[in-house]
Design a protein around this motif. Sequence first.
Motif, PDB file in Angstrom:
ATOM      1  N   UNK A   1       5.283  22.240  15.012  1.00 13.48           N
ATOM      2  CA  UNK A   1       5.138  23.647  14.644  1.00 13.48           C
ATOM      3  C   UNK A   1       4.708  24.490  15.832  1.00 13.48           C
ATOM      4  N   UNK A   2       3.932  23.888  16.756  1.00 17.05           N
ATOM      5  CA  UNK A   2       3.569  24.623  17.968  1.00 17.05           C
ATOM      6  C   UNK A   2       4.830  24.968  18.749  1.00 17.05           C
TER       7      UNK A   2
ATOM      8  N   UNK B   1      -0.426  36.271  20.195  1.00 17.28           N
ATOM      9  CA  UNK B   1       0.769  36.914  19.653  1.00 17.28           C
ATOM     10  C   UNK B   1       0.414  38.158  18.854  1.00 17.28           C
TER      11      UNK B   1
ATOM     12  N   UNK C   1       2.117  19.500  12.108  1.00 11.83           N
ATOM     13  CA  UNK C   1       1.361  20.745  12.275  1.00 11.83           C
ATOM     14  C   UNK C   1       0.942  20.946  13.716  1.00 11.83           C
TER      15      UNK C   1
ATOM     16  N   UNK D   1      -4.806  24.699  19.488  1.00 13.86           N
ATOM     17  CA  UNK D   1      -3.962  25.640  20.218  1.00 13.86           C
ATOM     18  C   UNK D   1      -3.598  26.864  19.359  1.00 13.86           C
ATOM     19  N   UNK D   2      -3.682  26.732  18.017  1.00 13.26           N
ATOM     20  CA  UNK D   2      -3.277  27.855  17.170  1.00 13.26           C
ATOM     21  C   UNK D   2      -4.170  29.077  17.350  1.00 13.26           C
TER      22      UNK D   2
ATOM     23  N   UNK E   1       6.701  27.778  16.980  1.00 11.78           N
ATOM     24  CA  UNK E   1       6.011  29.040  17.236  1.00 11.78           C
ATOM     25  C   UNK E   1       6.304  29.520  18.657  1.00 11.78           C
TER      26      UNK E   1
ATOM     27  N   UNK F   1      -4.625  21.008  16.720  1.00 11.76           N
ATOM     28  CA  UNK F   1      -4.599  22.294  16.012  1.00 11.76           C
ATOM     29  C   UNK F   1      -5.294  23.394  16.805  1.00 11.76           C
TER      30      UNK F   1
ATOM     31  N   UNK G   1      -0.151  27.214  25.020  1.00 14.43           N
ATOM     32  CA  UNK G   1       0.463  26.281  24.079  1.00 14.43           C
ATOM     33  C   UNK G   1       1.167  25.158  24.819  1.00 14.43           C
TER      34      UNK G   1
ATOM     35  N   UNK H   1       0.050  21.179  24.617  1.00 18.16           N
ATOM     36  CA  UNK H   1       0.965  20.165  24.086  1.00 18.16           C
ATOM     37  C   UNK H   1       1.254  19.114  25.155  1.00 18.16           C
TER      38      UNK H   1
ATOM     39  N   UNK I   1       8.896  37.998   8.436  1.00 23.41           N
ATOM     40  CA  UNK I   1       8.591  37.746   9.836  1.00 23.41           C
ATOM     41  C   UNK I   1       8.643  36.245  10.121  1.00 23.41           C
TER      42      UNK I   1
ATOM     43  N   UNK J   1       3.736  29.938  10.066  1.00 25.40           N
ATOM     44  CA  UNK J   1       2.332  29.728   9.684  1.00 25.40           C
ATOM     45  C   UNK J   1       2.232  29.221   8.251  1.00 25.40           C
TER      46      UNK J   1
ATOM     47  N   UNK K   1       2.948  25.587   8.139  1.00 21.72           N
ATOM     48  CA  UNK K   1       1.781  24.784   8.530  1.00 21.72           C
ATOM     49  C   UNK K   1       0.867  24.576   7.328  1.00 21.72           C
TER      50      UNK K   1
ATOM     51  N   UNK L   1       7.349  34.453  12.428  1.00 17.41           N
ATOM     52  CA  UNK L   1       6.053  33.864  12.788  1.00 17.41           C
ATOM     53  C   UNK L   1       5.244  33.570  11.525  1.00 17.41           C
ATOM     54  N   UNK L   2       5.279  34.485  10.555  1.00 19.69           N
ATOM     55  CA  UNK L   2       4.578  34.232   9.292  1.00 19.69           C
ATOM     56  C   UNK L   2       5.166  33.016   8.592  1.00 19.69           C
TER      57      UNK L   2
ATOM     58  N   UNK M   1      -3.604  38.377  11.247  1.00 19.11           N
ATOM     59  CA  UNK M   1      -3.527  37.314  12.233  1.00 19.11           C
ATOM     60  C   UNK M   1      -4.460  37.587  13.405  1.00 19.11           C
TER      61      UNK M   1
ATOM     62  N   UNK N   1      -2.696  30.761  20.330  1.00 21.27           N
ATOM     63  CA  UNK N   1      -1.334  31.267  20.118  1.00 21.27           C
ATOM     64  C   UNK N   1      -1.313  32.456  19.171  1.00 21.27           C
TER      65      UNK N   1
END
Lengths: 174, 347
Positions: free
Chosen positions: A67-68, B142, A63, B134-135, A71, B132, B157, B161, A27, A33, A36, A29-30, B80, B138
């Motif tokens: 990376x945002x 998701x 990160x 925002x994770x 994603x 960070x 997000x 940013x 995946x 992550x 990161x 998305x994984x 997740x 997100x």
Amino acid sequence: MNITHVLFWFLSVLALFSALMVITSRNPVHSVLWLIVTFFAISGHYILLNAQFLAIVNIIVYAGAIMVLFLFVIMLMNLNKSTEPKKNRWLQWAGAIAGLCLLLVLVAALKDTEIKGQAAQVNEGEIGLIKNLGKELFSTYVVPFEISSILFLSAMVGAVVIGKASPNPSEGRA
Amino acid sequence: MLLTIFWLVIEKLLLIGLIVSLSMVVAMYATYAERKVAAFLQDRIGPNRAGIFGLLQPLADGGKLFFKEEIIPLASSKFLFILGPCLAMITALLTSAVIPWSTPLHLFGQDVPLQVADINIGILFIFGVVSLGVYGIMIGGWASNNKFSLLAAVRGASQMVSYELPMGLALLGLLLLVGDLRMSVIVQNQIEHGWHIIYQPLGFIVFFICALAECNRTPFDLAEAENELNFGYHQEYSSMKLGFYLFAEYINMFISGVVMSCLFFGGYDIPFVNEASWGISQNALAIIGFLVMLTKAFFFVFVFMWIRWTIPRFRYDQLMNLGWKKLVPLALFNMIVTAAVILWLKK
């Protein structure tokens, strides 16, 4: 085996494992992550070398921002197995051989350098602190620093120009 | 040697425990305060049933959230889905590590600084943690596998940013004044030379607006705009996982109030008086300083709530226009003027 050694081995294993997970995850998305996690492990190494500025900038820029955006794009495009492009068998082989060649070049280049003989200064070394780093950047390395900032500026202008597509295609690019 | 390290670890652990529980309690009562402020601004009474003046209301709310049924959608990615609220909570609590809460306490014959880590990169650490933050949104949005959640996550997000940039630029003027990134030095500089709000009013305004946006508070709560997105990124969440998201928002509010008072309003400094000349003990001074700091932070939390119940939400294009076309140039202007003035004064 003091605490620095323990941390070093822990961070190294973490960095390698998460980097492997980036390329083996199904995946996307994984994958992002795990990437990161890799950046965090590398930042941990910087902190072990007392390069605090480099560590935190690595987290803020890679990160926290890049990376945002990765994603963001992956979520927007909703990439998954059905949209993944099928790769030819020979393309996979070409990729593997190219990667191995790069590894060979890197190993050959690093084998005989002077770096090998010098042990890294752990927990000391003041050069990574922000004051010393700033002085070095703006005196010894001021020309490369300014040139790279101009490079970034031109990249930004380029991104704006590309992003500013006109609503009417017949008018062309503004 | 080993013993001093041992005591240092104990001391820091105690301090961390205290600060984390303080943030939690403040966040709990911030939910109560939010409802009371909303009620006041709308000419109502607000919660008044549980305890005197409804003071037990946060406990009742927390109990309700804990005992609700926990639902994890079948089509979500489970790990997740759980990680999302955890990340939101962790990043909310991490920021407090570099904040100087007060002057050092004097305990058992040695000075105990009321700051977990006085690191060389102080303010950059805060920016790192904020970026960070925002994770949580997100990943949660998701993993829910819901279109509305995903839209909200993407919105959140891009908003965060976009607003990190003017936030950092707004602080550059202040950093030029201080010449150091350590939080303790920033506060000390204000005690000696006056609060930074006098020198950097424009920087503060830009920073304040960005802080509102980073906390996802109205008028910038586009990530949970309920009339467009039902409930935003935490739509599929229930029970305490939802509670964590809501809680993290209040902790963020409190911490950003603390950060703003540290950066622009003198931290634990009492204005117009020299409290060191009062001749009271060091511990009493530390406690007074701590209370002063909390008062300033609570004021900012109140202003956040005041704004929420006064100003309606922006449209998304207005939000982006404000961030990129108004705040970024303003912050750059502020930085250039400050740099020019400092250069001129030093000549």
